[in-house]
Design an enzyme around this catalytic site. Structure first.
Site, PDB file in Angstrom:
ATOM      1  N   HIS A 147      20.819   0.246 -29.196  1.00 15.65           N
ATOM      2  CA  HIS A 147      21.691   1.146 -29.956  1.00 15.65           C
ATOM      3  C   HIS A 147      22.286   2.151 -28.975  1.00 15.65           C
ATOM      4  O   HIS A 147      21.636   3.123 -28.589  1.00 15.65           O
ATOM      5  CB  HIS A 147      20.885   1.832 -31.062  1.00 15.65           C
ATOM      6  CG  HIS A 147      21.704   2.740 -31.915  1.00 15.65           C
ATOM      7  ND1 HIS A 147      21.145   3.593 -32.838  1.00 15.65           N
ATOM      8  CD2 HIS A 147      23.050   2.937 -31.996  1.00 15.65           C
ATOM      9  CE1 HIS A 147      22.123   4.273 -33.442  1.00 15.65           C
ATOM     10  NE2 HIS A 147      23.272   3.900 -32.944  1.00 15.65           N
ATOM     11  N   MET A 177      20.659   7.264 -25.516  1.00 15.96           N
ATOM     12  CA  MET A 177      21.462   8.477 -25.769  1.00 15.96           C
ATOM     13  C   MET A 177      21.830   9.115 -24.435  1.00 15.96           C
ATOM     14  O   MET A 177      20.984   9.193 -23.534  1.00 15.96           O
ATOM     15  CB  MET A 177      20.659   9.479 -26.591  1.00 15.96           C
ATOM     16  CG  MET A 177      20.133   8.916 -27.894  1.00 15.96           C
ATOM     17  SD  MET A 177      19.381  10.197 -28.906  1.00 15.96           S
ATOM     18  CE  MET A 177      18.598   9.207 -30.178  1.00 15.96           C
ATOM     19  N   HIS A 228      14.353  -2.011 -31.726  1.00 17.41           N
ATOM     20  CA  HIS A 228      15.606  -1.247 -31.726  1.00 17.41           C
ATOM     21  C   HIS A 228      15.436  -0.131 -30.696  1.00 17.41           C
ATOM     22  O   HIS A 228      14.577   0.747 -30.857  1.00 17.41           O
ATOM     23  CB  HIS A 228      15.820  -0.689 -33.134  1.00 17.41           C
ATOM     24  CG  HIS A 228      17.011   0.202 -33.282  1.00 17.41           C
ATOM     25  ND1 HIS A 228      18.260  -0.273 -33.617  1.00 17.41           N
ATOM     26  CD2 HIS A 228      17.148   1.551 -33.153  1.00 17.41           C
ATOM     27  CE1 HIS A 228      19.108   0.747 -33.702  1.00 17.41           C
ATOM     28  NE2 HIS A 228      18.466   1.865 -33.420  1.00 17.41           N
ATOM     29  N   ASP A 260      19.971   2.501 -40.237  1.00 16.06           N
ATOM     30  CA  ASP A 260      19.195   3.216 -39.222  1.00 16.06           C
ATOM     31  C   ASP A 260      19.196   4.704 -39.535  1.00 16.06           C
ATOM     32  O   ASP A 260      20.263   5.334 -39.558  1.00 16.06           O
ATOM     33  CB  ASP A 260      19.834   2.956 -37.842  1.00 16.06           C
ATOM     34  CG  ASP A 260      19.105   3.665 -36.708  1.00 16.06           C
ATOM     35  OD1 ASP A 260      17.981   4.174 -36.923  1.00 16.06           O
ATOM     36  OD2 ASP A 260      19.671   3.695 -35.597  1.00 16.06           O
ATOM     37  N   MET A 271      24.171   4.995 -28.075  1.00 12.73           N
ATOM     38  CA  MET A 271      24.783   6.265 -28.507  1.00 12.73           C
ATOM     39  C   MET A 271      25.309   6.966 -27.260  1.00 12.73           C
ATOM     40  O   MET A 271      24.760   7.971 -26.797  1.00 12.73           O
ATOM     41  CB  MET A 271      23.742   7.109 -29.259  1.00 12.73           C
ATOM     42  CG  MET A 271      23.429   6.534 -30.633  1.00 12.73           C
ATOM     43  SD  MET A 271      21.924   7.220 -31.347  1.00 12.73           S
ATOM     44  CE  MET A 271      20.701   6.146 -30.642  1.00 12.73           C
ATOM     45  N   PHE A 321      18.604  11.954 -33.376  1.00 12.35           N
ATOM     46  CA  PHE A 321      17.191  12.329 -33.500  1.00 12.35           C
ATOM     47  C   PHE A 321      16.485  11.465 -34.539  1.00 12.35           C
ATOM     48  O   PHE A 321      17.094  11.083 -35.549  1.00 12.35           O
ATOM     49  CB  PHE A 321      17.056  13.805 -33.905  1.00 12.35           C
ATOM     50  CG  PHE A 321      17.683  14.742 -32.904  1.00 12.35           C
ATOM     51  CD1 PHE A 321      16.959  15.180 -31.795  1.00 12.35           C
ATOM     52  CD2 PHE A 321      19.009  15.139 -33.041  1.00 12.35           C
ATOM     53  CE1 PHE A 321      17.547  16.018 -30.854  1.00 12.35           C
ATOM     54  CE2 PHE A 321      19.604  15.972 -32.101  1.00 12.35           C
ATOM     55  CZ  PHE A 321      18.867  16.417 -30.998  1.00 12.35           C
ATOM     56  N   ASP A 353      16.929   2.990 -28.599  1.00 13.90           N
ATOM     57  CA  ASP A 353      17.969   4.019 -28.738  1.00 13.90           C
ATOM     58  C   ASP A 353      18.337   4.629 -27.389  1.00 13.90           C
ATOM     59  O   ASP A 353      17.547   5.361 -26.792  1.00 13.90           O
ATOM     60  CB  ASP A 353      17.465   5.123 -29.669  1.00 13.90           C
ATOM     61  CG  ASP A 353      17.343   4.650 -31.101  1.00 13.90           C
ATOM     62  OD1 ASP A 353      18.382   4.288 -31.686  1.00 13.90           O
ATOM     63  OD2 ASP A 353      16.217   4.621 -31.630  1.00 13.90           O
ATOM     64  N   SER A 405      12.094   1.464 -34.354  1.00 12.08           N
ATOM     65  CA  SER A 405      12.732   2.267 -33.315  1.00 12.08           C
ATOM     66  C   SER A 405      11.617   3.002 -32.589  1.00 12.08           C
ATOM     67  O   SER A 405      10.874   3.774 -33.194  1.00 12.08           O
ATOM     68  CB  SER A 405      13.699   3.269 -33.942  1.00 12.08           C
ATOM     69  OG  SER A 405      13.931   4.321 -33.033  1.00 12.08           O
ATOM     70  N   MET A 434      24.981   3.866 -40.041  1.00  9.29           N
ATOM     71  CA  MET A 434      24.024   4.958 -39.793  1.00  9.29           C
ATOM     72  C   MET A 434      23.752   5.705 -41.090  1.00  9.29           C
ATOM     73  O   MET A 434      24.672   6.067 -41.820  1.00  9.29           O
ATOM     74  CB  MET A 434      24.583   5.935 -38.753  1.00  9.29           C
ATOM     75  CG  MET A 434      24.617   5.418 -37.320  1.00  9.29           C
ATOM     76  SD  MET A 434      23.017   4.887 -36.681  1.00  9.29           S
ATOM     77  CE  MET A 434      22.070   6.412 -36.715  1.00  9.29           C
TER      78      MET A 434
HETATM   79  C1  DX5 Z   1      18.671   8.182 -34.512  1.00  2.34           C
HETATM   80  C2  DX5 Z   1      18.269   6.823 -34.024  1.00  2.34           C
HETATM   81  C3  DX5 Z   1      17.278   6.140 -34.851  1.00  2.34           C
HETATM   82  C4  DX5 Z   1      15.972   6.861 -35.022  1.00  2.34           C
HETATM   83  C5  DX5 Z   1      15.401   6.449 -36.337  1.00  2.34           C
HETATM   84  O1  DX5 Z   1      19.795   8.586 -33.867  1.00  2.34           O
HETATM   85  O2  DX5 Z   1      19.397   5.993 -33.938  1.00  2.34           O
HETATM   86  O3  DX5 Z   1      17.070   4.798 -34.436  1.00  2.34           O
HETATM   87  O4  DX5 Z   1      15.027   6.614 -34.018  1.00  2.34           O
HETATM   88  O5  DX5 Z   1      14.258   7.179 -36.597  1.00  2.34           O
HETATM   89  P1  DX5 Z   1      13.781   7.499 -38.083  1.00  2.34           P
HETATM   90  O6  DX5 Z   1      13.477   6.181 -38.732  1.00  2.34           O
HETATM   91  O7  DX5 Z   1      12.600   8.357 -37.871  1.00  2.34           O
HETATM   92  O8  DX5 Z   1      14.907   8.209 -38.778  1.00  2.34           O
HETATM   93 ZN    ZN Z   2      19.052   3.889 -33.594  1.00  5.80          ZN
END
Ligand code: DX5
Ligand code: ZN
Length: 228
Positions: free
Chosen positions: A70, A39, A35, A175, A72, A147, A37, A10, A141
């Site tokens: 991903h 948001m 991956h 994740d 969100m 975060f 993310d 990620s 998750m």
């Molecule tokens: C959190 C994200 C993750 C995040 C994972 O909401 O979906 O993909 O970047 O980061 P780590 O591996 O540091 O928890």
């Molecule tokens: Zn993610």
């Protein structure tokens, strides 16, 4: 057994001003996919990027890297076509964000992407189960989304084990907080697609971390196939 061990860094915790070169660096270090993310500041209390960034990234890194988006976001329906046009390969949406998962699954497929379905820590696996035969990947998750760098929630592992027992060939992704210290739990439970942000990006030697994560998962897959 249809599934294999795949590691998807990620890039959330990388230097976002150099996203293109960070993605290339991860692929060169042995990542199987990326991956990404997304948001929106509504579904989660944080903001990242959208399809214009993905379009630029695709141009910058070429056709090969597999982009697992991903999403969100509160209205996942809204971004299916723009993400497909931008070069996304898989659209992973949250079941909590939609009232009509069936329709969304259909739209994602029609736009040519693979389908991922994600559940937050507070959502039961039984809510995902009715859709499991229509999706390519289930994302469990292991932190509250929003975060990077949070603590792994080991109590999510029964969800992974249950999914693996019910859907032996489904891709199952974890994740959040996954790295060398927590990968054994994920692998034993049956996850095969491993997202890792800070543990990979923050390492001095991402290549070794990616290789270690993949070895642990591949060994668990092999063991499971021998036990069957
Ligand atoms: C959190 C994200 C993750 C995040 C994972 O909401 O979906 O993909 O970047 O980061 P780590 O591996 O540091 O928890
Ligand atoms: Zn993610």
């Amino acid at each position: 057994m249809a599934y294999s061990a795949k590691i998807g860094p990620s890039i959330l915790s990388s230097d976002l001003s150099c996203l293109g070169s960070e993605c290339v660096r991860m692929m060169e270090c042995g990542a199987d996919y990326l991956h990404l993310d997304v948001m929106d500041g509504h579904f989660v209390p944080n903001l990242t990027f959208g399809h214009p960034m993905v379009e630029c990234l695709r141009k910058s890194v070429g056709q090969d890297p597999f982009f697992d988006m991903h999403m969100m976001v509160s209205r996942p329906e809204q971004w299916v076509k723009p993400m497909a046009a931008a070069g996304a390969n898989q659209y992973t949406f949250h079941i909590e964000a939609t009232t009509n998962p069936g329709n969304l699954i259909k739209e994602i497929r029609e736009s040519g992407m693979k389908v991922g379905l994600a559940i937050k820590p507070g959502t039961t696996v039984e809510e995902l189960a009715p859709w499991a035969n229509q999706i390519d990947m289930a994302l469990v998750m292991t932190v509250e989304p929003g975060f990077g760098g949070q603590k792994f929630m080991e109590d999510m592992m029964p969800k992974v084990s249950w999914l693996r027992s019910q859907f032996p060939s489904l891709d199952i992704e974890v994740d959040g907080g996954v790295g060398p210290d927590t990968i054994h739990k994920c692998a034993e439970a049956g996850a095969n697609m491993i997202v890792s942000g800070s543990a990979v990006i923050g390492s001095d030697d991402p290549r070794s971390v990616i290789a270690l994560l993949r070895t642990v998962v591949a060994e668990a897959i092999q063991k499971r196939s021998l036990d069957r």
